[in-house]
Scaffold this active site. Structure first.
Site, short mmCIF file in Angstrom:
data_model
loop_
_atom_site.label_atom_id
_atom_site.label_comp_id
_atom_site.label_asym_id
_atom_site.label_seq_id
_atom_site.Cartn_x
_atom_site.Cartn_y
_atom_site.Cartn_z
N CYS A 1 -2.08 9.06 -7.52
CA CYS A 1 -3.36 8.80 -6.87
C CYS A 1 -4.30 9.97 -7.19
O CYS A 1 -3.94 11.13 -7.01
CB CYS A 1 -3.16 8.68 -5.37
SG CYS A 1 -4.69 8.39 -4.51
N LYS B 1 0.87 -1.18 0.00
CA LYS B 1 0.00 0.00 0.00
C LYS B 1 0.90 1.23 0.00
O LYS B 1 2.00 1.18 0.56
CB LYS B 1 -0.85 -0.04 1.28
CG LYS B 1 -1.70 1.19 1.52
CD LYS B 1 -2.92 1.20 0.65
CE LYS B 1 -3.62 2.56 0.70
NZ LYS B 1 -4.55 2.72 -0.44
N GLY C 1 -8.49 7.31 0.15
CA GLY C 1 -7.86 8.45 0.81
C GLY C 1 -6.53 8.10 1.45
O GLY C 1 -6.15 8.67 2.47
N GLY D 1 -3.80 -2.03 -15.07
CA GLY D 1 -5.12 -1.52 -15.41
C GLY D 1 -5.97 -2.60 -16.06
O GLY D 1 -5.80 -2.93 -17.22
N GLY E 1 -4.60 -5.59 -9.66
CA GLY E 1 -5.24 -5.00 -8.49
C GLY E 1 -6.68 -5.46 -8.33
O GLY E 1 -6.98 -6.41 -7.62
C1 LIG Z 1 -8.95 -0.14 -3.40
C2 LIG Z 1 -7.79 0.38 -4.19
C3 LIG Z 1 -6.76 1.05 -3.53
C4 LIG Z 1 -5.66 1.54 -4.24
N1 LIG Z 1 -4.65 2.16 -3.56
C5 LIG Z 1 -3.53 2.57 -4.24
C6 LIG Z 1 -2.42 3.11 -3.55
O1 LIG Z 1 -2.38 3.23 -2.32
N2 LIG Z 1 -1.35 3.51 -4.28
C7 LIG Z 1 -1.31 3.38 -5.65
O2 LIG Z 1 -0.30 3.74 -6.25
N3 LIG Z 1 -2.36 2.84 -6.32
C8 LIG Z 1 -3.46 2.43 -5.65
N4 LIG Z 1 -4.51 1.86 -6.34
C9 LIG Z 1 -4.43 1.74 -7.81
C10 LIG Z 1 -3.95 0.35 -8.23
O3 LIG Z 1 -2.67 0.07 -7.73
C11 LIG Z 1 -3.96 0.19 -9.76
O4 LIG Z 1 -3.07 1.14 -10.32
C12 LIG Z 1 -5.33 0.43 -10.38
O5 LIG Z 1 -6.34 -0.12 -9.54
C13 LIG Z 1 -5.45 -0.17 -11.77
O6 LIG Z 1 -5.23 -1.56 -11.78
P1 LIG Z 1 -6.43 -2.64 -11.74
O7 LIG Z 1 -7.38 -2.31 -12.83
O8 LIG Z 1 -5.74 -3.96 -11.88
O9 LIG Z 1 -7.06 -2.48 -10.38
C14 LIG Z 1 -5.62 1.38 -5.65
C15 LIG Z 1 -6.66 0.71 -6.30
C16 LIG Z 1 -7.73 0.21 -5.61
C17 LIG Z 1 -8.84 -0.50 -6.33
#
Ligand SMILES: Cc1cc2nc3c(=O)[nH]c(=O)nc-3n(C[C@H](O)[C@H](O)[C@H](O)COP(=O)(O)O)c2cc1C
Ligand SMILES: Cc1cc2nc3c(=O)[nH]c(=O)nc-3n(C[C@H](O)[C@H](O)[C@H](O)COP(=O)(O)OP(=O)(O)OC[C@H]3O[C@@H](n4cnc5c(N)ncnc54)[C@H](O)[C@@H]3O)c2cc1C
Ligand code: FES
Lengths: 256, 303
Positions: free
Chosen positions: B128, B45, B72, B241, B263
């Site tokens: 973010c 995280k 957040g 993504g 993710g």
């Molecule tokens: C619940 C949640 C929390 C996330 N928290 C972070 C974070 O703390 N830092 C970050 O760089 N990306 C964060 N992301 C973004 C993911 O790392 C990723 O870039 C994004 O979800 C796209 O990938 P995915 O489609 O496989 O989820 C978060 C995504 C989700 C869904």
């Protein structure tokens, strides 16, 4: 997916404990939960205490969100998403269901799902008479329903775990289901071990996403929202954090 | 011999699937579970200097093809994260420490700690979309990005990766700034800024009103960004993504990614997704007589 719906019915289930029935059907397994959004207030996890054409939850007032839920009236808009989690895995044989306080909410759906008044027994415990919920519902689907209160104002005086222990010594059970405060679950686990009965416990941790993503609800690496909330006794025994600590909003460990 | 192993900026991964930041990455034990499930690498995280509660709920909206989240940036802060790292390292899978801060000095402090804790690399969250003063707010400015990356590079010996936002027309400029500053890899993309409204309640659903869209809904965006970045910079790229199947990984690699992050699929499909993907990659490699995934990185650019 968020279901935007309205409160259909509001029932006082006990003192400070309210059942809300929604204008929305929900197919769920007993023991699953939903995330409930009160617009403008908060979104919190709640076990389904009613499953089927009209889903429902039973809320105990402990803070801001639960107070707002308790104050809702028929027609008020809320959002629900779910159902989430795994639910109870009912086996054949005799089942003892143990509910502490509002922990009866997910327990009652298991009692009803057991489907045979002769094979399921229920131990209900609460602090006092006013907080005993679902006694009538339990009696209509089980031939053996017993009550304890901490202050002796109704049923036996004592804890629901000592009642469950007595019941396990009286009769052989093949499975125990438990839901209540973590201390209750902790002693229930011990009683089940002493009596050599397998058990499943429904646990609580802080939930944010509810959907297995954020990790805020983890206990020893397992997500309560996605891997639980129901865990087997063996799983719970291996949890170093069980009965000792939980995580706060920032993910910091705090003592229970 | 067929191998799924990849080398990412000097980090050896047993397979190209890495857990994305923010998903099950706040505690050591949950990171261990993801390693057991088969991930080739783990990103924590995003961690900041101080403990942070994040936003009140609702923090997540579920859609048919993804999520919108506005957590957040909750987290225990860098000091308390030492014990989580200690546990996570038992996985023997490379741990990449994700960091967020507003200014270069704070990024540098955080990166130094992560290196001390045993992280294999750091990932700078410059992307973010929903935390005031952090993430995307600094990550869309190439000058700010250049000074953050070069100051972190000057302070640590482990690889430095920059995670970029798709919410800008300056994506390529920002990536060039990372490269010019000596960054070791680019991670693309973070979530796409989005929102959802309850028509019954007549208000935004998320507490923060807006959040970041993830999951299959953004795969096309992520893929396009990786494709553009592959043409613009020589740095290795990590594609993120909407990845939930081996076919998605292959698309990202053909667009130019050397590895990928997963993710949302952890929530949508469960932890078994890592094994499903790697099994799928093995069968593709078998069927197409591929020995090494490097052979397909960027191949889509030939057409
Ligand atoms: C619940 C949640 C929390 C996330 N928290 C972070 C974070 O703390 N830092 C970050 O760089 N990306 C964060 N992301 C973004 C993911 O790392 C990723 O870039 C994004 O979800 C796209 O990938 P995915 O489609 O496989 O989820 C978060 C995504 C989700 C869904
Ligand atoms: C899977 C699951 C199912 C649940 N099912 C039910 C249910 O059917 N009925 C019901 O009434 N409650 C249930 N809860 C607990 C409920 O979610 C919390 O009581 C609620 O979130 C408190 O919100 P609040 O804003 O009112 O209180 P807050 O202001 O957040 O907290 C008030 C006090 O309540 C206590 N508290 C807060 N959160 C929890 C929690 N998760 N568990 C236990 N105590 C807490 C804290 O000690 C705090 O001091 C369930 C929790 C989980 C995880
Ligand atoms: S509440 Fe987010 S993972 Fe369980």
């Amino acid at each position: 997916m968020l279901i935007e719906t309205r409160v259909r019915e509001r029932i006082e289930a006990g003192k400070g404990i309210t059942t809300l029935v929604f204008d929305a059907p929900m197919e769920a397994r007993p023991g699953q939960f939903v995330m409930v959004w009160v617009p403008g207030v908060d979104e919190v996890p709640m076990s389904l205490s009613h499953i089927g054409p009209h889903a429902g939850i039973t809320v105990k007032e402990v803070g801001e969100a639960t107070k707002a839920l308790s104050c809702l009236r028929p027609g008020d808009v809320i959002g629900i998403r779910g159902p989430y989690g795994n639910g109870w895995r009912l086996s054949g044989g005799r089942i003892l269901c143990v509910g502490g306080g509002v922990g009866m909410a997910p327990i009652i759906t298991a009692v009803e799902a057991a489907g045979d008044p002769g094979r399921v027994a229920v131990a209900i415990g609460a602090r006092n008479h006013g907080e005993i919920i679902f006694e009538e519902r339990a009696r209509s689907v089980s031939n053996d329903v017993r009550i304890t209160t901490d202050d002796g104002s109704y049923g036996l005086k004592g804890t629901v775990v000592s009642l469950a222990d007595t019941m396990m010594k009286e009769k052989r059970y093949d499975l125990v289901l438990g839901c209540g405060p973590e201390v209750m679950n902790k002693f229930l686990l011990k009683a089940c071990k002493d009596n050599e009965v397998p058990c499943q416990l429904s646990l609580e941790r802080l939930m944010k996403c509810g959907a297995g993503l954020c990790g805020s609800c983890v206990i020893d690496g397992l997500r309560v929202c996605a891997d639980g909330p129901v865990f087997t006794g063996e799983q719970v025994e291996r949890m170093a954090e069980f009965g000792k600590c939980k995580r706060d909003d920032a993910g910091l460990r705090v003592k229970l | 011999m067929t191998t799924l192993e990849v080398d990412l900026a000097g980090i050896k991964l047993r397979n190209p699937t890495i857990l994305a930041s923010g998903v099950m990455g706040e505690t050591g034990e949950s990171l261990l579970k993801v390693a057991e499930a088969g991930a080739g690498g783990l990103v924590t995280k995003s961690i900041g200097l101080e403990p942070r509660k994040g936003y009140p709920n609702p923090t997540l909206v579920e859609l048919p093809d993804g999520y919108i989240n506005a957590m957040g940036l909750p987290g225990p802060g860098i000091e308390a994260f030492a014990e989580e790292m200690e546990v996570a390292l038992r996985s023997r899978v490379p741990i990449i420490g994700s960091l967020f801060a507003a200014i270069p000095e704070d990024f540098t402090t955080l990166a130094g700690k992560m290196e001390d804790y045993g992280a294999a690399a750091v990932e700078l969250n410059l992307s973010c979309p929903h935390a005031k003063g952090y993430g995307m707010e600094v990550g869309i400015d190439p000058d700010a990005v250049r000074s953050i990356v070069s100051s972190v590079k000057g302070a640590v010996g482990i690889p430095v990766m920059a995670k970029l936002t798709p919410n800008t027309h300056r994506l390529v400029e920002v990536a060039r700034a990372v490269e010019a500053a000596g960054g070791d890899a680019i991670v693309a993309v973070n979530t796409v800024k989005a929102m959802a409204i309850s028509v019954e309640a007549r208000r935004p659903i998320l507490y923060n009103r807006t959040g970041g869209l993830s999951g299959p809904a953004i795969k096309g965006v992520g893929l396009r960004c990786v494709y553009e970045l592959h043409e613009a910079v020589a740095l290795p790229i990590v594609g993120v993504g909407g990845i939930e199947r081996s076919g998605d990984v292959l698309e990202y690699m053909m667009a130019g990614a050397s590895a990928v992050q997963v993710g949302s699929a952890v929530g949508r499909k469960g932890l078994a997704v890592f094994r499903e993907i790697t099994d799928g990659l093995m069968s593709y490699m078998g069927a197409h007589d591929l020995g090494d995934l490097r052979e397909i990185v960027g191949v889509a650019h030939a057409h």
